[in-house]
Design an enzyme around this catalytic site. Structure first.
Site, mmCIF file in Angstrom:
data_model
loop_
_atom_site.group_PDB
_atom_site.id
_atom_site.type_symbol
_atom_site.label_atom_id
_atom_site.label_comp_id
_atom_site.label_asym_id
_atom_site.label_seq_id
_atom_site.Cartn_x
_atom_site.Cartn_y
_atom_site.Cartn_z
ATOM 1 N N GLY A 153 0.827 -1.277 -0.126
ATOM 2 C CA GLY A 153 -0.030 -0.020 -0.089
ATOM 3 C C GLY A 153 0.968 1.232 0.053
ATOM 4 N N CYS A 154 0.260 2.417 -0.367
ATOM 5 C CA CYS A 154 0.943 3.542 -0.577
ATOM 6 C C CYS A 154 1.312 4.112 0.807
ATOM 7 C CB CYS A 154 0.234 4.570 -1.163
ATOM 8 S SG CYS A 154 -1.446 5.092 -0.633
ATOM 9 N N TYR A 155 0.331 4.226 1.776
ATOM 10 C CA TYR A 155 0.952 4.481 3.136
ATOM 11 C C TYR A 155 2.174 3.642 3.814
ATOM 12 C CZ TYR A 155 -2.813 7.960 3.529
ATOM 13 O OH TYR A 155 -4.090 8.952 3.479
#
Length: 364
Positions: A153-155
């Site tokens: 995921g990006c976070y």
């Protein structure tokens, strides 16, 4: 300019892309210019409208409603930039055909079958067991041997790149919770999100990226065989900035086991990422504007009232999704890890908007 590796055998990887949203469009733009890739299939279940001008220019393929076997037959690697249900439908056929599968969603990120079912409704334990978590700077050896990649995921990408080296070397007091406050551009909320104005909390009560961050943090603690009572706790507070399209800024706070100086923390990070052209340890507060439309991650560290503070910035669409997926593809097929990616913008305007590149772009 794309630089071919002089000692590398010239080869072609046939790629199929499932999806037509932001990350799919970004992925196509990267793969179109990759010296070792030919796009052989594009899949969408709905009429494709609103694609940026030029997305499909120069390609010999157009979007069509490929079924799972079609996708497996057409590509050496299938990228799923679609819903989790699509990835779960298409991955088994791709693996059965002996091909590689890279999933942008969360269906295969959580190893614990109960968590995978809870968060992503994935009940296929046989396929889940084959997945490797695809953070290229942290797990390159595992990725090279894999067939199914769970693109992070990006976070979590921004958070884990900052904190993992400190956990690995054992300087963090893991009895204390890891605190994370992160802000993403509105593209991180998906195509259906309607931005308005300002910064707002985004699923802070329980965000699906929290168990993902916890999983990898606990992996790195396990590497040290530390005597930890229970799992590491992660206090995760994500936000969306409705005024910018792209970029993530993650603030991470950890407690050290002992008194520590800023220079020592920075040394740990620099040693961890020595030779990594896409990770920059900086001695100033990093600016998201310096990394958007690139595949860079910039990390800064300092000590405040005895606590270690970290800031990590990335482009959520590139390093947090499409660019990272290309790194994983490169490793899967024996290519140089950063082939075809953007290490930097060569210049930046002060009036730079997060929605478009500021100037010339450098390529590997």
């Amino acid at each position: 300019m794309l630089n071919a590796l002089p000692t590398q055998e010239k080869r072609e990887v046939k790629a199929v892309v499932l999806g037509s949203g932001n990350t799919a469009v970004e992925l196509i733009s990267i793969l179109k210019k990759h010296p070792h890739v030919r796009l052989t299939g594009l899949r969408s279940s709905r009429a494709v409208v609103g694609l940026p001008a030029g997305t499909l220019d120069g390609l010999a393929v157009q979007y069509e409603n490929l079924d799972p076997q079609d996708a497996a037959d057409k590509g050496d690697v299938v990228f799923s930039c679609a819903e989790d249900a699509v990835a779960m439908d298409y991955a088994p056929a791709t693996l059965a055909a002996g091909k590689k599968f890279i999933d942008f969603g969360g269906a295969f990120r959580l190893r614990d079958p109960a968590l995978a079912e809870q968060w992503y409704k994935n009940t296929n334990r046989e396929v889940l067991a084959q997945a490797v978590y695809g953070q290229p700077e942290l797990f390159p050896d595992q990725i090279r041997k894999a067939r199914l990649i769970a693109n992070p995921g990006c976070y979590p990408t921004a958070v884990l790149l900052a904190v993992s080296p400190l956990l690995k070397c054992g300087i963090v007091d893991t009895r204390q919770a890891i605190g994370v406050v992160a802000i993403s551009g509105y593209s991180g909320a998906g195509g259906s999100y309607q931005p308005t104005h300002g910064v707002r909390p985004y699923k802070t009560a329980e965000h699906r990226h929290r168990p993902e961050i916890k999983q990898i943090c606990n992996d790195y603690v396990a590497l040290q065989r530390q005597d930890v009572s229970g799992e590491i706790r992660v206090l995760f507070s994500p936000h969306i900035n409705d005024d910018v399209e792209r970029g993530i800024e993650a603030h991470v706070t950890v407690q050290p086991k002992r008194r520590i100086e800023e220079g020592e923390v920075r040394d740990v990070l620099e040693q961890a990422y020595a030779g990594e052209r896409l990770i920059q340890v900086v001695d100033h507060e990093p600016d998201v504007r310096d990394v958007i439309h690139t595949d860079l991650c910039q990390i800064a560290a300092w000590v405040q009232d005895g606590a270690i503070k970290l800031i990590s910035v990335i482009d959520n669409v590139r390093k947090g999704a499409s660019g990272q997926a290309v790194q994983n593809m490169n490793l899967l097929f024996g290519l140089e890890k950063n082939e075809g990616l953007r290490p930097a913008l060569t210049k930046r305007s002060e009036s730079h908007s997060c929605g478009s590149p500021a100037g010339e772009v450098e390529f590997f």
